[in-house]
Design a protein around this motif. Structure first.
Motif, PDB file in Angstrom:
ATOM      1  N   ILE A 109      -8.411 -18.021  36.310  1.00 35.83           N
ATOM      2  CA  ILE A 109      -8.318 -16.971  37.500  1.00 35.83           C
ATOM      3  C   ILE A 109      -7.945 -17.286  38.835  1.00 35.83           C
ATOM      4  N   SER A 114      -4.372 -16.475  42.994  1.00 37.29           N
ATOM      5  CA  SER A 114      -3.419 -17.139  44.140  1.00 37.29           C
ATOM      6  C   SER A 114      -1.938 -16.571  43.955  1.00 37.29           C
TER       7      SER A 114
ATOM      8  N   PHE B  21       3.172 -22.107  41.849  1.00 42.75           N
ATOM      9  CA  PHE B  21       1.830 -22.781  41.651  1.00 42.75           C
ATOM     10  C   PHE B  21       1.220 -23.322  43.036  1.00 42.75           C
ATOM     11  N   TYR B  22       1.807 -24.400  43.373  1.00 47.56           N
ATOM     12  CA  TYR B  22       1.112 -25.060  44.529  1.00 47.56           C
ATOM     13  C   TYR B  22       1.099 -24.301  45.957  1.00 47.56           C
ATOM     14  N   LEU B  25      -1.498 -21.521  45.657  1.00 52.41           N
ATOM     15  CA  LEU B  25      -2.910 -22.242  45.742  1.00 52.41           C
ATOM     16  C   LEU B  25      -3.003 -22.724  47.210  1.00 52.41           C
ATOM     17  N   LEU B  28      -3.955 -19.638  49.235  1.00 56.17           N
ATOM     18  CA  LEU B  28      -5.113 -19.106  48.812  1.00 56.17           C
ATOM     19  C   LEU B  28      -6.508 -19.794  49.746  1.00 56.17           C
ATOM     20  N   THR B 205     -16.049 -19.623  34.401  1.00 52.58           N
ATOM     21  CA  THR B 205     -15.156 -18.560  35.085  1.00 52.58           C
ATOM     22  C   THR B 205     -14.744 -17.276  34.162  1.00 52.58           C
ATOM     23  N   GLY B 222     -16.621 -15.036  37.416  1.00 52.31           N
ATOM     24  CA  GLY B 222     -15.131 -14.560  37.188  1.00 52.31           C
ATOM     25  C   GLY B 222     -15.097 -13.073  37.415  1.00 52.31           C
ATOM     26  N   THR B 242     -13.014 -18.542  45.221  1.00 50.13           N
ATOM     27  CA  THR B 242     -12.041 -19.099  44.100  1.00 50.13           C
ATOM     28  C   THR B 242     -11.806 -20.398  44.313  1.00 50.13           C
ATOM     29  N   THR B 246     -12.790 -23.301  41.639  1.00 51.00           N
ATOM     30  CA  THR B 246     -11.520 -24.365  41.284  1.00 51.00           C
ATOM     31  C   THR B 246     -11.781 -25.810  41.614  1.00 51.00           C
ATOM     32  N   ALA B 249     -14.375 -27.375  39.508  1.00 48.63           N
ATOM     33  CA  ALA B 249     -13.743 -27.466  38.020  1.00 48.63           C
ATOM     34  C   ALA B 249     -12.908 -28.814  37.855  1.00 48.63           C
ATOM     35  N   LEU B 250     -12.025 -28.764  38.991  1.00 50.52           N
ATOM     36  CA  LEU B 250     -11.014 -29.929  39.035  1.00 50.52           C
ATOM     37  C   LEU B 250     -12.044 -31.404  39.135  1.00 50.52           C
ATOM     38  N   ALA B 253     -13.180 -32.118  35.966  1.00 53.88           N
ATOM     39  CA  ALA B 253     -12.194 -32.872  34.622  1.00 53.88           C
ATOM     40  C   ALA B 253     -11.929 -34.212  35.259  1.00 53.88           C
ATOM     41  N   GLU B 262      -7.820 -39.786  29.415  1.00 58.92           N
ATOM     42  CA  GLU B 262      -6.749 -38.310  29.618  1.00 58.92           C
ATOM     43  C   GLU B 262      -6.589 -37.846  28.423  1.00 58.92           C
ATOM     44  N   GLU B 263      -6.096 -38.664  27.319  1.00 58.49           N
ATOM     45  CA  GLU B 263      -5.687 -38.277  25.985  1.00 58.49           C
ATOM     46  C   GLU B 263      -6.487 -37.454  25.192  1.00 58.49           C
ATOM     47  N   LEU B 266      -7.044 -33.869  27.364  1.00 62.11           N
ATOM     48  CA  LEU B 266      -6.004 -33.228  27.934  1.00 62.11           C
ATOM     49  C   LEU B 266      -5.075 -32.761  26.283  1.00 62.11           C
TER      50      LEU B 266
END
Lengths: 261, 267, 339
Positions: A109, A114, B21-22, B25, B28, B205, B222, B242, B246, B249-250, B253, B262-263, B266
């Motif tokens: 989301i 964004s 993408f970046y 963001l 935002l 979310t 969400g 948001t 985010t 969440a990051l 992670a 990571e294997e 992800l």
């Protein structure tokens, strides 16, 4: 011991029932003549016929297919090049990883809103192009991860052998790397295609008036009214379609892309 | 020279993500620290993180996420164990396909199928057991949709456990429950962590499932973000919420990746 | 026929110095082995000769042509890789033909040359040409890899531990065959291995490498008889290495203590209960007698050190653990190395 095993078996069976019975019920009602779900009104294919005659469904199908196809092709190609240079160029730095993994890890989301704001700001008209751009941003990372796991199985000396025998870099890529990573490429194409074809969250934020995909159509109809039989039929067709792709994928690539050439 | 070729191959993806993408963001984020009338402010965050209605929705989403995670874990672990250690080869092949395939069907469709399914089921069940649209149906839908996400990493971790370790424990005299506790459980833990992180983050979310199955109890973070952007057009607070979700969440992670590699996380 | 010259080659990977100023010359038609433990830089050097890696400093010459910086596909070398690197998606025929097709050789000539080369490595073209590498035994794959490297008539043949994955028996067989083939074709060959027996068996000359440097170059017998460094003495062939004091007559330090050098005695030169007088003789106790086929290996403790001797089986078998023996050697059978 024996009893434990039996209980475990029942447990697994229960989970399977939980996963598939709702779909089965959906099928049953998509053939029921009654307007109301939960009531069996006799067998009919009326809803499927109605679906076939629904221009809106056809339009949404066309949109979904074109976006998904384009996104799958572009993102798989980019993902292949990216994975190849990552594996062979020896990019293992954490910066590199973070850069290309973040689109997978981030809540969908966040990416969706964004992008929406970004398109507003850029003054781009929302529609096919913006939906395609949003899907592809996410798909590149998926294609990258998928192809990379295949490429890592490929011994670098196979490429060296081809080079020593006289093949140029482009030729090695075309005749050795691409054929040998084909399972990964096919996997990437399928994953990206399906994830785009079915995507709802990013699509709902990046689409404009007049551009509708199948998931959007289900969303608006399901939110507008209670479940209806023609919607059941459509949902069932989409589920079957996804399951079919999944089965093909598992058949040729394996569960996690682990099957070798 | 050789490096240059790799950079050329990398460049399209690099640029694509930078632009689509970046940059969005970043924008935002910029918007989240800007007031409606312009100028720098933290009031969007203060509002989102302190005002009652927002906190209630966030807390409710946490509850949903937690319940979903625990339930899927309880369901997925024994199934993974069965698949990996008990099932015969043939059985395993079929079961894996059957359990993984739903992974490919979109949430929206599965949630919808579940809603259709609940209608006749509720007709059969006595009153107190009914799963009417609301919290119960919502959780059922979440579990239904997220189960494969928990199952796959656990199964993958179990498949990586060398069979001779379990055999070795057996030759040392460990009965089956000890082999499970001493070998399988600790070695499958990375998969459990991965699945837990994945499911808890995604379900936090989620808004499609609550929207379809939650009835009047479907208002989650969400959904709130969805409304802020598409209904109330309050982009500033929407951005702040948001970004907050985010970043959380990051961070989770990152912690998970540090812990188990990571294997596993992800795939 | 090509002479390969390597001149002062340096190569670094991050903080690791893989090659530190390596120079050597491989003569026309010779089978030259790079021998050393893993990590000594032998494979790195081979890859630099192939053009798969570029040296940080130094040059490579083929017959006086400077090939440094020439990409591998323009060097015309044949290479057999440790994992063989056969293309799994192509048949045996297509694997072998690949190098010719890349060179745009007409298809009927490709067919003729592939057939010839397969016969040369003793693979029946009729039976094997259309198989995939996955359907071959280890020895057959090995032959295909060799055929694929040879078919382009390379200026230099490079082999990176090509036999290491084979069983002992097949390995012996293929090595003997390969040696004859190499001599018959007279192709300049560089062979990389960590196995000293392999190196002795095959090579015209050997370069013993350690930690990015060449320690010694010579015929196998030269290197065996006259190791120039402690490393060569210990890596190539089995030897007793005793700390020693070197002032005047070299004296082994059997009770410990710091010496200024070493005395090196090959196992087979260490006599047990010698009948004639020797230059060095010590009393000791047998600790172990191990049967090794035609010979036995005897371990004798003398003071603080354990000496090993290899003796013909008939003589050695009289001994048993705990026997008191005299051990000794002649001055001419030992070498003295400074610190």
């Amino acid at each position: 011991m024996k009893l434990g095993r039996l209980l475990l078996k029942l447990y697994v069976a229960g989970v399977l029932v939980f996963l598939y019975v709702p779909v089965a019920v959906l099928v049953v009602y998509s053939f029921s003549a009654s307007r109301y779900t939960g009531v069996w009104g006799g067998f009919t294919t009326e809803w499927y016929r109605r679906l076939l005659a629904d221009a809106e469904v056809w339009g949404a199908l066309r949109n979904s297919l074109t976006v998904a196809l384009a996104s799958a092709l572009v993102s798989s190609l980019l993902g292949l090049l990216l994975a190849y240079s990552a594996v062979r160029g020896g990019y293992r730095g954490s910066g590199f990883k973070v850069y290309f993994y973040t689109p997978i890890v981030i809540p969908e989301i966040a990416e969706a809103v964004s992008l929406m704001m970004f398109f507003y700001l850029a003054g781009v008209e929302l529609g096919w192009l913006t939906v395609f751009i949003g899907h592809t941003a996410f798909n590149i990372s998926y294609a990258y991860v998928t192809v990379r796991s295949q490429l890592q199985l490929l011994s670098p000396s196979i490429e060296d052998a081809a080079r020593v025998m006289g093949a140029s870099t482009a030729r090695v890529f075309r005749e050795i790397v691409v054929p040998l990573s084909m399972p990964g490429i096919v996997a990437a194409l399928m994953i990206t295609f399906i994830s785009s074809f079915e995507d709802f969250v990013k699509t709902v934020f990046t689409t404009g008036p007049g551009f509708e995909t199948l998931p959007l159509l289900i969303w608006t109809r399901a939110a507008r009214a209670r479940a209806s039989p023609d919607l059941n039929a459509l949902a069932f067709l989409m589920i079957i379609w996804s399951l079919a792709v999944a089965f093909i994928y598992i058949k040729i690539v394996g569960v996690g892309g682990e099957k070798e050439v | 020279m050789k490096r240059a070729i790799y950079w050329v191959l990398l460049a399209p993806s690099l640029v694509y993500l930078a632009v689509f993408f970046y940059a969005p963001l970043a924008f935002l984020f910029y918007q989240s620290i800007t007031g409606k009338a312009g100028g720098f402010t933290l009031s969007n965050y203060v509002h989102v993180l302190t005002s009652g209605p927002y906190l209630r929705v966030t807390g409710y989403s946490l509850l949903i996420s937690l319940t979903t995670t625990v339930t899927t874990l309880v369901l997925a672990y024994p199934v993974s164990y069965y698949l990996s250690f008990v099932a015969s080869r043939r059985e395993k092949g079929l079961l894996v396909v059957a359990l993984v395939a739903p992974f490919w069907v979109d949430f929206l469709l599965r949630a919808y199928a579940l809603r259709v399914f609940l209608d006749p089921v509720n007709r059969l069940l006595p009153g107190p057991l009914r799963v009417e649209l609301g919290f119960r149906a919502l959780i059922l839908g979440m579990v239904y949709d997220y189960l494969p996400y928990m199952l796959l990493p656990i199964y993958a971790a179990m498949e990586k456990i060398p069979r001779n370790l379990v055999d070795a424990a057996g030759t040392l005299g460990a009965p089956s429950h000890r082999r499970l506790l001493d070998i399988v459980l600790p070695l499958s833990l990375p998969g459990v962590v991965a699945g837990t992180v994945l499911v808890s983050l995604m379900s936090f979310t989620e808004f499609v499932i609550p929207a379809i199955l939650g009835g009047t109890e479907g208002y989650t973070v969400g959904y709130l973000i969805y409304d802020l952007f598409l209904k109330y057009r309050d982009y500033w607070r929407g951005s702040a919420l948001t970004i907050f979700v985010t970043v959380t969440a990051l961070l989770a992670a990152v912690v998970a990746v540090r812990k188990v590699g990571e294997e596993v996380v992800l795939g | 026929m090509v002479e390969v010259r390597v001149e002062r080659v340096w190569k670094r990977f991050g903080s690791v110095e893989a090659l530190r100023g390596v120079s050597l010359t491989v003569r026309e038609g010779e089978l030259f082995t790079l021998l050393g433990p893993s990590g000594c830089g032998k494979t790195t050097l081979l890859r630099i000769v192939a053009g798969l890696l570029e040296p940080d400093q130094g040059r490579i010459f083929f017959d006086g042509d400077d090939v440094t910086g020439v990409p591998p596909h323009k060097r015309n070398v044949g290479m057999v890789f440790q994992d063989l690197a056969l293309f799994p998606h192509m048949t045996v025929y297509d694997n072998v033909a690949y190098g010719l097709r890349v060179r745009r050789v007409p298809e009927d000539e490709v067919r003729r040359r592939v057939r010839e080369i397969l016969e040369l490595v003793r693979l029946d073209p009729g039976e094997f040409a259309s198989r995939r590498p996955g359907q071959l035994s280890g020895g057959q794959q090995q032959r295909v890899a060799l055929a694929r490297a040879l078919v382009i008539e390379p200026r230099v043949l490079l082999l990176d531990e090509p036999f290491s994955h084979l069983d002992y028996k097949i390995r012996q067989e293929l090595m003997a065959e390969f040696k004859k083939l190499q001599k018959r074709l007279g192709i300049t060959t560089i062979y990389v291995t960590h196995d000293q027996t392999e190196a002795m068996l095959l090579s015209d000359r050997i370069a013993v490498m350690n930690a990015g440097r060449v320690e010694q170059v010579g015929r196998p017998d030269e290197v065996y008889e006259k190791p120039r460094t402690l490393f060569v003495a210990s890596f190539f062939g089995d030897a007793n290495i005793l700390p020693a004091r070197l002032d005047g007559r070299a004296t082994p330090l059997l009770e410990g203590g710091e010496g200024d050098g070493y005395i090196v005695v090959r196992y087979e030169k260490l006599a047990i209960d010698p009948e004639e007088p020797l230059d060095y003789v010590f009393e000791g106790v047998v600790e172990d007698v191990a049967f090794m086929g035609p010979v036995v290996r005897i371990e004798v403790r003398v003071g603080g050190v354990l000496l090993r001797s290899i003796q013909p089986r008939t003589d050695g078998m009289r001994l048993s653990r705990g026997s008191k023996v005299r051990v000794g050697w002649r001055s001419k059978d030992m070498w003295v190395l400074g610190r």
